[in-house]
Scaffold this motif. Structure first.
Motif, PDB file in Angstrom:
ATOM      1  N   SER A  61       0.823  -1.206   0.000  1.00  0.00           N
ATOM      2  CA  SER A  61       0.000   0.000   0.000  1.00  0.00           C
ATOM      3  C   SER A  61       0.860   1.260   0.000  1.00  0.00           C
ATOM      4  CB  SER A  61      -0.918  -0.021   1.233  1.00  0.00           C
ATOM      5  OG  SER A  61      -1.678   1.148   1.299  1.00  0.00           O
ATOM      6  N   VAL A  62       1.891   1.284   0.831  1.00  0.00           N
ATOM      7  CA  VAL A  62       2.785   2.438   0.884  1.00  0.00           C
ATOM      8  C   VAL A  62       3.585   2.546  -0.415  1.00  0.00           C
ATOM      9  CG1 VAL A  62       4.788   3.427   2.080  1.00  0.00           C
ATOM     10  CG2 VAL A  62       2.887   2.486   3.399  1.00  0.00           C
ATOM     11  N   SER A  63       3.992   1.429  -0.978  1.00  0.00           N
ATOM     12  CA  SER A  63       4.729   1.441  -2.247  1.00  0.00           C
ATOM     13  C   SER A  63       3.887   2.046  -3.365  1.00  0.00           C
ATOM     14  CB  SER A  63       5.154   0.024  -2.641  1.00  0.00           C
ATOM     15  OG  SER A  63       6.098  -0.475  -1.753  1.00  0.00           O
ATOM     16  N   ARG A  64       2.613   1.666  -3.434  1.00  0.00           N
ATOM     17  CA  ARG A  64       1.716   2.236  -4.451  1.00  0.00           C
ATOM     18  C   ARG A  64       1.541   3.739  -4.244  1.00  0.00           C
ATOM     19  NH1 ARG A  64      -1.134  -2.448  -3.415  1.00  0.00           N
ATOM     20  NH2 ARG A  64      -2.550  -1.318  -2.048  1.00  0.00           N
ATOM     21  N   THR A  65       1.394   4.148  -2.994  1.00  0.00           N
ATOM     22  CA  THR A  65       1.223   5.571  -2.689  1.00  0.00           C
ATOM     23  C   THR A  65       2.463   6.356  -3.107  1.00  0.00           C
ATOM     24  OG1 THR A  65      -0.272   5.091  -0.863  1.00  0.00           O
ATOM     25  CG2 THR A  65       0.816   7.237  -0.845  1.00  0.00           C
ATOM     26  N   LEU A  66       3.651   5.847  -2.791  1.00  0.00           N
ATOM     27  CA  LEU A  66       4.887   6.518  -3.187  1.00  0.00           C
ATOM     28  C   LEU A  66       5.010   6.596  -4.706  1.00  0.00           C
ATOM     29  CD1 LEU A  66       7.301   5.002  -0.539  1.00  0.00           C
ATOM     30  CD2 LEU A  66       6.763   7.432  -0.810  1.00  0.00           C
ATOM     31  N   ALA A  67       4.615   5.542  -5.401  1.00  0.00           N
ATOM     32  CA  ALA A  67       4.669   5.550  -6.868  1.00  0.00           C
ATOM     33  C   ALA A  67       3.732   6.612  -7.444  1.00  0.00           C
ATOM     34  CB  ALA A  67       4.307   4.168  -7.412  1.00  0.00           C
ATOM     35  N   ARG A  68       2.542   6.738  -6.884  1.00  0.00           N
ATOM     36  CA  ARG A  68       1.593   7.759  -7.369  1.00  0.00           C
ATOM     37  C   ARG A  68       2.119   9.163  -7.095  1.00  0.00           C
ATOM     38  NH1 ARG A  68      -2.906   4.082  -4.985  1.00  0.00           N
ATOM     39  NH2 ARG A  68      -3.426   2.861  -6.831  1.00  0.00           N
ATOM     40  N   LEU A  69       2.685   9.366  -5.905  1.00  0.00           N
ATOM     41  CA  LEU A  69       3.233  10.685  -5.577  1.00  0.00           C
ATOM     42  C   LEU A  69       4.441  11.008  -6.454  1.00  0.00           C
ATOM     43  CD1 LEU A  69       2.937  10.552  -1.690  1.00  0.00           C
ATOM     44  CD2 LEU A  69       1.653  12.043  -3.247  1.00  0.00           C
ATOM     45  N   ARG A  70       5.193   9.990  -6.811  1.00  0.00           N
ATOM     46  CA  ARG A  70       6.343  10.190  -7.690  1.00  0.00           C
ATOM     47  C   ARG A  70       5.880  10.582  -9.091  1.00  0.00           C
ATOM     48  NH1 ARG A  70      10.769   5.609  -9.335  1.00  0.00           N
ATOM     49  NH2 ARG A  70      12.170   7.001 -10.443  1.00  0.00           N
ATOM     50  N   LYS A  71       4.864   9.915  -9.589  1.00  0.00           N
ATOM     51  CA  LYS A  71       4.338  10.243 -10.925  1.00  0.00           C
ATOM     52  C   LYS A  71       3.775  11.655 -10.974  1.00  0.00           C
ATOM     53  CE  LYS A  71       3.160   5.790 -12.923  1.00  0.00           C
ATOM     54  NZ  LYS A  71       2.057   4.949 -13.402  1.00  0.00           N
ATOM     55  N   SER A  72       3.187  12.103  -9.870  1.00  0.00           N
ATOM     56  CA  SER A  72       2.599  13.445  -9.860  1.00  0.00           C
ATOM     57  C   SER A  72       3.637  14.531  -9.612  1.00  0.00           C
ATOM     58  CB  SER A  72       1.498  13.529  -8.800  1.00  0.00           C
ATOM     59  OG  SER A  72       2.043  13.456  -7.500  1.00  0.00           O
ATOM     60  N   GLY A  73       4.865  14.128  -9.287  1.00  0.00           N
ATOM     61  CA  GLY A  73       5.932  15.100  -9.070  1.00  0.00           C
ATOM     62  C   GLY A  73       6.039  15.610  -7.647  1.00  0.00           C
TER      63      GLY A  73
END
Length: 101
Positions: A61-73
């Motif tokens: 869950s945290v990995s997915r959240t970090l990936a989304r935040l990374r994609k959004s900059g």
């Protein structure tokens, strides 16, 4: 209309201006609490800071959240040049730390 614009490497996600999930806000708060110049946090450290168990669902869950935040900059990720156990990426708020040589 889709909220993701697929550009070559990496795709830009324009959902940044929309509301963030509760977990995204929590992760950003954890990363903002790091002092300026700090190298960043690994996924496991973020899991610990959120008070979650280091089990498969919590980690994913945290990995997915970090990936989304990374994609959004909102979050940047990088690998350390130093040898380290487990490898993996470090995460931080853009412009708030230093990248080790």
């Amino acid at each position: 209309m889709t909220s993701v614009i697929n550009l070559p490497n990496p795709p830009f996600d324009n959902r940044r201006s929309g509301p963030r999930s509760f977990q995204q806000s929590q992760v950003l708060d954890v990363l903002r609490a790091l002092p300026n110049g700090h190298i960043g946090m690994k996924t496991g450290e973020v899991v610990d800071a959120l008070g979650r168990h280091r089990d498969k669902p919590g980690y994913a869950s945290v990995s997915r959240t970090l990936a989304r935040l990374r994609k959004s900059g909102d979050v940047e990720a990088f690998e350390s040049a130093y040898s380290q156990q487990g490898g993996g990426l470090f995460y931080r708020i853009p412009g708030r730390g230093h990248v080790p040589a």
